[in-house]
Write an enzyme that holds these catalytic residues in place. Structure first.
Site, PDB file in Angstrom:
ATOM      1  N   ASN A   9       6.721  61.893  25.893  1.00 51.21           N
ATOM      2  CA  ASN A   9       7.674  63.162  26.972  1.00 51.21           C
ATOM      3  C   ASN A   9       7.615  63.928  25.180  1.00 51.21           C
ATOM      4  O   ASN A   9       8.045  63.359  24.255  1.00 51.21           O
ATOM      5  CB  ASN A   9       8.751  63.021  26.481  1.00 51.21           C
ATOM      6  CG  ASN A   9       9.832  63.862  27.368  1.00 51.21           C
ATOM      7  OD1 ASN A   9       9.024  64.958  27.424  1.00 51.21           O
ATOM      8  ND2 ASN A   9      11.156  64.402  27.808  1.00 51.21           N
ATOM      9  N   TRP A  10       6.751  64.778  24.583  1.00 46.82           N
ATOM     10  CA  TRP A  10       6.782  65.575  23.534  1.00 46.82           C
ATOM     11  C   TRP A  10       7.795  66.689  23.591  1.00 46.82           C
ATOM     12  O   TRP A  10       7.595  67.069  22.447  1.00 46.82           O
ATOM     13  CB  TRP A  10       4.725  66.544  23.263  1.00 46.82           C
ATOM     14  CG  TRP A  10       3.857  65.036  23.605  1.00 46.82           C
ATOM     15  CD1 TRP A  10       4.100  63.869  23.371  1.00 46.82           C
ATOM     16  CD2 TRP A  10       3.010  65.856  23.286  1.00 46.82           C
ATOM     17  NE1 TRP A  10       2.614  63.173  22.976  1.00 46.82           N
ATOM     18  CE2 TRP A  10       1.912  64.513  23.118  1.00 46.82           C
ATOM     19  CE3 TRP A  10       2.043  66.616  22.944  1.00 46.82           C
ATOM     20  CZ2 TRP A  10       0.624  64.627  22.683  1.00 46.82           C
ATOM     21  CZ3 TRP A  10       1.039  66.640  22.651  1.00 46.82           C
ATOM     22  CH2 TRP A  10       0.077  65.453  22.024  1.00 46.82           C
ATOM     23  N   LYS A  11       8.587  66.822  24.955  1.00 41.15           N
ATOM     24  CA  LYS A  11       9.357  68.040  25.698  1.00 41.15           C
ATOM     25  C   LYS A  11       8.361  69.097  24.924  1.00 41.15           C
ATOM     26  O   LYS A  11       7.609  69.620  24.205  1.00 41.15           O
ATOM     27  CB  LYS A  11      10.854  67.537  23.933  1.00 41.15           C
ATOM     28  CG  LYS A  11      11.109  66.102  24.765  1.00 41.15           C
ATOM     29  CD  LYS A  11      12.461  66.217  24.386  1.00 41.15           C
ATOM     30  CE  LYS A  11      12.887  64.298  24.954  1.00 41.15           C
ATOM     31  NZ  LYS A  11      14.382  63.728  24.329  1.00 41.15           N
ATOM     32  N   HIS A 113      14.446  65.069  33.588  1.00 31.57           N
ATOM     33  CA  HIS A 113      15.011  64.554  32.912  1.00 31.57           C
ATOM     34  C   HIS A 113      16.406  64.908  32.378  1.00 31.57           C
ATOM     35  O   HIS A 113      17.005  65.861  33.020  1.00 31.57           O
ATOM     36  CB  HIS A 113      13.962  65.114  31.572  1.00 31.57           C
ATOM     37  CG  HIS A 113      14.231  64.282  30.078  1.00 31.57           C
ATOM     38  ND1 HIS A 113      15.787  64.698  29.602  1.00 31.57           N
ATOM     39  CD2 HIS A 113      13.427  63.600  29.894  1.00 31.57           C
ATOM     40  CE1 HIS A 113      14.999  64.295  28.104  1.00 31.57           C
ATOM     41  NE2 HIS A 113      14.051  63.289  28.317  1.00 31.57           N
ATOM     42  N   GLU A 115      17.617  66.589  30.329  1.00 26.41           N
ATOM     43  CA  GLU A 115      17.522  67.722  29.311  1.00 26.41           C
ATOM     44  C   GLU A 115      17.416  69.080  30.948  1.00 26.41           C
ATOM     45  O   GLU A 115      17.968  69.519  29.981  1.00 26.41           O
ATOM     46  CB  GLU A 115      16.644  67.624  27.894  1.00 26.41           C
ATOM     47  CG  GLU A 115      16.696  67.250  26.953  1.00 26.41           C
ATOM     48  CD  GLU A 115      15.410  66.554  26.158  1.00 26.41           C
ATOM     49  OE1 GLU A 115      14.785  67.611  26.274  1.00 26.41           O
ATOM     50  OE2 GLU A 115      16.737  65.612  25.538  1.00 26.41           O
ATOM     51  N   GLU A 185      17.274  56.618  31.099  1.00 32.25           N
ATOM     52  CA  GLU A 185      17.014  56.987  29.907  1.00 32.25           C
ATOM     53  C   GLU A 185      19.048  57.241  29.591  1.00 32.25           C
ATOM     54  O   GLU A 185      19.227  58.581  30.117  1.00 32.25           O
ATOM     55  CB  GLU A 185      16.452  58.340  29.541  1.00 32.25           C
ATOM     56  CG  GLU A 185      14.594  58.286  29.834  1.00 32.25           C
ATOM     57  CD  GLU A 185      13.796  59.299  29.533  1.00 32.25           C
ATOM     58  OE1 GLU A 185      13.683  59.141  28.225  1.00 32.25           O
ATOM     59  OE2 GLU A 185      13.959  60.759  29.527  1.00 32.25           O
ATOM     60  N   GLY A 191      17.018  60.700  21.584  1.00 33.76           N
ATOM     61  CA  GLY A 191      17.485  61.301  20.171  1.00 33.76           C
ATOM     62  C   GLY A 191      19.188  60.990  18.784  1.00 33.76           C
ATOM     63  O   GLY A 191      18.396  62.456  17.838  1.00 33.76           O
ATOM     64  N   SER A 231      15.871  56.645  21.957  1.00 35.45           N
ATOM     65  CA  SER A 231      15.149  56.281  20.519  1.00 35.45           C
ATOM     66  C   SER A 231      14.724  54.830  20.660  1.00 35.45           C
ATOM     67  O   SER A 231      14.977  54.153  19.858  1.00 35.45           O
ATOM     68  CB  SER A 231      16.123  55.518  20.159  1.00 35.45           C
ATOM     69  OG  SER A 231      17.438  57.082  20.002  1.00 35.45           O
ATOM     70  N   GLY A 252      10.364  59.794  23.349  1.00 30.02           N
ATOM     71  CA  GLY A 252      10.348  61.272  22.872  1.00 30.02           C
ATOM     72  C   GLY A 252       9.918  61.549  21.831  1.00 30.02           C
ATOM     73  O   GLY A 252       8.618  61.340  20.962  1.00 30.02           O
ATOM     74  N   GLY A 253      10.662  60.995  20.096  1.00 33.14           N
ATOM     75  CA  GLY A 253      10.689  61.966  19.002  1.00 33.14           C
ATOM     76  C   GLY A 253       9.450  61.286  18.730  1.00 33.14           C
ATOM     77  O   GLY A 253       8.504  61.628  17.796  1.00 33.14           O
TER      78      GLY A 253
END
Ligand code: 13P
Length: 267
Positions: A9-11, A113, A115, A185, A191, A231, A252-253
């Site tokens: 997930n590149w966000k 998601h 977010e 998640e 994150g 994470s 993610g990151g």
């Protein structure tokens, strides 16, 4: 045997040019390590047209979808969106429909998601509408669920996640539920560098499979894939993905860093 699925997930990261550069680099590095979407893979097959590894999906920002799809042509890496609207078309300024996504070759879509739930007021009910529309359009939804730190401390994680799954899957027939991916998640792990332990992640992913069993049947529970996200990195991915009810990850990151290669190869 469920095929593992590792989705990045590149966000809201990378311009289209940066996205293409990164996607081409990963395509070269993962050549032969990623398998085709779903299903079984012929024994002994490898290489860009028939890898036996996990299914890999890059969920990139809308403006990068077309260039990244073009850049990944000839690979087994699929491309997903990070959101979509539940209606077919109309006066929904700024929104993107499921058909717009499929028309350009998008195969997956992240739905609900945390977010989007937190910053864009998405609810279990709107997640359900999107899931139904995505399935109708032929997109593979990756449905996100998970608890806040407070909810975990209150001991309501399993109840909450069961409710999120039950509402998200409302009206979805078993034949479609079998193709779904649910991403567990925990919000406190996103994150933060503080991933869930493999046992805590397994406990919730197992509960997700159990609610699917109760809603449908054993066959559906065994077919549906459950990811862990929060994470995930090159160090913890393999032990998380080796748990019996964890069928890969939503990353993610680390998905926009070179370490994504090791995460995929570790699976
Ligand atoms: P991080 O891997 O950066 O914690 O993000 C997880 C996530 O939200 C994936 O959807």
């Amino acid at each position: 045997m469920r095929k593992k699925i590792i989705a990045g997930n590149w966000k809201m990261n990378k311009t289209p040019l940066e996205a293409v550069t990164f996607a081409k680099d990963l395509k070269a590095k993962l050549s032969g390590s990623s398998g085709p979407a779903g299903g079984s893979v012929p024994a002994g097959s490898s290489g860009p047209t028939g890898g036996s590894g996990p299914e890999v999906v890059f969920c990139v920002p809308f403006v990068s979808l077309i260039p990244v799809i073009e850049a990944l042509e000839g690979s087994n890496i699929a491309v997903g969106a990070q959101n979509m609207h539940a209606e077919d078309s109309g006066a929904f300024t700024g929104e993107i429909s499921a058909e717009m996504l499929t028309s350009i070759g998008v195969s997956h879509v992240i739905i609900g998601h945390s977010e989007r739930r937190e910053y864009f007021a998405e609810t279990d009910a709107s997640v359900n509408k999107k899931v139904l529309k995505a399935i109708a359009a032929g997109l593979a939804p990756i449905v996100c669920v998970g608890e806040t730190l407070t909810q975990r401390e209150q001991g309501i994680t399993i109840d909450l996640v069961r409710m999120q799954v039950r509402i998200a899957l409302g009206g979805v027939p078993a034949s479609d539920a079998r193709g779904l991916v649910i991403a567990y998640e925990p919000i406190w792990a996103i994150g933060t560098g503080r991933a869930a332990t493999k046992d805590d992640a397994q406990e919730v992913c197992r509960a997700i499979r159990q609610i699917v069993r109760e809603l449908y049947d054993e066959e559906t529970a065994q077919a549906l894939r459950v990811q862990y996200g929060g994470s995930v990195n090159a160090k913890n991915a393999a032990e998380l993905f080796n748990m019996p009810d964890i069928d890969g990850g939503l990353v993610g990151g680390a998905s926009i860093k070179p370490e994504f290669e090791s995460i995929v190869k570790g699976a």
